[in-house]
Enzyme design. Sequence first.
Site, mmCIF file in Angstrom:
data_model
loop_
_atom_site.group_PDB
_atom_site.id
_atom_site.type_symbol
_atom_site.label_atom_id
_atom_site.label_comp_id
_atom_site.label_asym_id
_atom_site.label_seq_id
_atom_site.Cartn_x
_atom_site.Cartn_y
_atom_site.Cartn_z
ATOM 1 N N GLY A 131 0.070 6.165 1.205
ATOM 2 C CA GLY A 131 0.970 5.642 0.517
ATOM 3 C C GLY A 131 1.864 6.317 1.253
ATOM 4 N N ARG A 138 14.532 0.348 1.034
ATOM 5 C CA ARG A 138 14.842 -1.146 1.580
ATOM 6 C C ARG A 138 15.250 -2.488 0.219
ATOM 7 N NH1 ARG A 138 9.118 -2.721 4.929
ATOM 8 N NH2 ARG A 138 8.103 -3.106 3.000
ATOM 9 N N ASP A 183 0.998 -11.042 6.903
ATOM 10 C CA ASP A 183 1.518 -10.481 5.855
ATOM 11 C C ASP A 183 3.414 -9.322 6.729
ATOM 12 O OD1 ASP A 183 -0.836 -9.193 7.712
ATOM 13 O OD2 ASP A 183 0.394 -7.101 6.470
ATOM 14 N N GLY A 220 0.579 -1.333 0.113
ATOM 15 C CA GLY A 220 0.545 -0.036 0.211
ATOM 16 C C GLY A 220 1.027 1.090 0.090
HETATM 17 P P1 AMP Z 1 1.267 -3.254 8.406
HETATM 18 O O1 AMP Z 1 1.256 -3.527 9.413
HETATM 19 O O2 AMP Z 1 2.123 -1.774 8.853
HETATM 20 O O3 AMP Z 1 2.320 -3.893 7.759
HETATM 21 O O4 AMP Z 1 0.249 -2.548 7.730
HETATM 22 C C1 AMP Z 1 -0.346 -3.453 7.278
HETATM 23 C C2 AMP Z 1 -1.178 -2.724 5.305
HETATM 24 O O5 AMP Z 1 -1.788 -1.489 5.515
HETATM 25 C C3 AMP Z 1 -0.323 -3.395 4.193
HETATM 26 O O6 AMP Z 1 -1.220 -3.718 3.568
HETATM 27 C C4 AMP Z 1 0.158 -1.699 3.578
HETATM 28 O O7 AMP Z 1 0.565 -2.119 2.521
HETATM 29 C C5 AMP Z 1 -0.602 -0.588 4.452
HETATM 30 N N1 AMP Z 1 -0.603 0.193 5.329
HETATM 31 C C6 AMP Z 1 -0.002 0.729 6.013
HETATM 32 N N2 AMP Z 1 -0.040 1.870 6.293
HETATM 33 C C7 AMP Z 1 -0.547 2.879 4.648
HETATM 34 C C8 AMP Z 1 -0.645 4.052 4.254
HETATM 35 N N3 AMP Z 1 0.213 5.220 5.229
HETATM 36 N N4 AMP Z 1 -0.961 3.891 2.822
HETATM 37 C C9 AMP Z 1 -1.026 2.636 2.089
HETATM 38 N N5 AMP Z 1 -1.498 1.930 3.286
HETATM 39 C C10 AMP Z 1 -1.089 1.317 4.373
HETATM 40 MG MG MG Z 2 3.255 -4.844 6.269
#
Ligand code: AMP
Ligand code: MG
Length: 505
Positions: free
Chosen positions: A142, A192, A272, A112
């Site tokens: 994003g 990364r 994930d 995302g």
């Molecule tokens: P995380 O738990 O932070 O690894 O994120 C879980 C999901 O939310 C993943 O699909 C990320 O890409 C998405 N995500 C987290 N933060 C954002 C953001 N600021 N904008 C878009 N997608 C996000």
């Molecule tokens: Mg994640």
Amino acid sequence: MTLATAHDAAPNALTDAAPDAAAPLVPAWQPGFAALGPAFFTELRPTPLPDPHWVGTSADVGALLGLPPDWQQRGDALQAFTGNALLPGSRPLASVYSGHQFGVWAGQLGDGRAILLGETASGLEVQLKGSGRTPYSRMGDGRAVLRSSIREFLCSEAMHALGIPTTRALCVTGSPAPVRREEVETAAVVTRVAPSFIRFGHFEHFAARGQHDQLRQLADYVIDRYYPDCRTPQQRDGNAYAALLHAVSERTAALLAQWQAVGFCHGVMNTDNMSILGLTIDYGPFQFLDAFDPGHICNHSDARGRYAFNQQPGVAHWNLLCLAQALLPLIGEADTARAALQSFEGVFSQQFLARMRAKLGLQQPREGDAALINSLLHLLAAERVDYPIFWQRLTQAVASADFAPVRELFIHGDPVNAWLLQYQELLALETQGLATDLMLNTNPRFVLRNHLGEQAIRAAKLGDFSEVQTLHKLLARPFEEHPGHEARADFPPDWAAHISISCSS
Ligand code: AMP
Ligand code: MG
């Protein structure tokens, strides 16, 4: 997680790379993940950020990628790693995955806010995190904020230096573009690096949709690229997919043993956020323990403590069951899948014991060592002893034969004295010089405690990145002395207990 709408400042025009130096940054890209085809990703360009600047860079990771030695001085690198210019030959993409979040099926997720630039000739993928919206951003903007990007940059490099499998970080760049979280912050991008960013959730995605051809394609890709031994007929009766599950399970068990021994709490072990390569991935509200509290919850949003420190090995096993479920159409029998996971607990326990023995300077497995380690952990928990400092003082005590500084960490003298007696009996069976060396190389002096990261972040928010650089340097050699930096190996200040870190980053 708070996902707000985008507040990017007016983006710069995205240009194709206009290198300002002779040597290309990345001379060649390999097909890599992109060769899987469009069912696995969406091709798209990063969204530019205005007026980028360097926040932190890693010369070591640059060298791993084969970047030209002057990359940190190059404007084209700054632009490319902020997502403002495309490197020649790069075909950026965001991949799709799904997953279980906090134990509940969350459906489709995906990159995302991460965009894969491609795979370099060195076999490493380069990914920008915080580089703008993708089709998988859902309600998110994003973006990533400066504070979380600094934490990811420092922690991935710290973990690597501790010998813990992890994604790496090439650099962080910052921009004045505002990003709304609990308050308005500024944007940053972490570059990364890893052999692959494939997660358990990638498999869950295709399994959940009944797309078994894609599931098989993904599994074959992962086996061929990263687990070729799974194809040998001796592995799991020639069932390569069961062999893959088995190998991932054992790598994950070994990773968890390292986390638990060093006192690392990940904070968001959703499926994930689990790497198919057994790497530490997606640094969010992570924390290295200060006081030893087995039930410690580092994620402010994890009210029930699903991801508390002492829950991590069990959660990893639960996540592997999700992976097993996803691979089942390829594996065939549920019993075969179950059998592939059977060694998880044994590998975890054996690896954890081995790591704890090393921390104690014990070179040989001996009767009583597991009990000694257990009673130590109870003792540390009962008195909430500072975990890194306990190991530092014990190391010094073994070197100098003066255990008084260890005793001083405990309020009640009797239990620790009894433990020390037992410990010294076992230690007497070891070669003393070797024990000290082992402890010095196993117990880090410098650990990325929350307050250290916080101090670097506070300065960085004011435009001073020197503390980011200092920590990066210390954490790259965490077992060494670094004269003049003793304060950064000391107890946390009182305010550290009140640092609150959530998923919203
Ligand atoms: P995380 O738990 O932070 O690894 O994120 C879980 C999901 O939310 C993943 O699909 C990320 O890409 C998405 N995500 C987290 N933060 C954002 C953001 N600021 N904008 C878009 N997608 C996000
Ligand atoms: Mg994640």
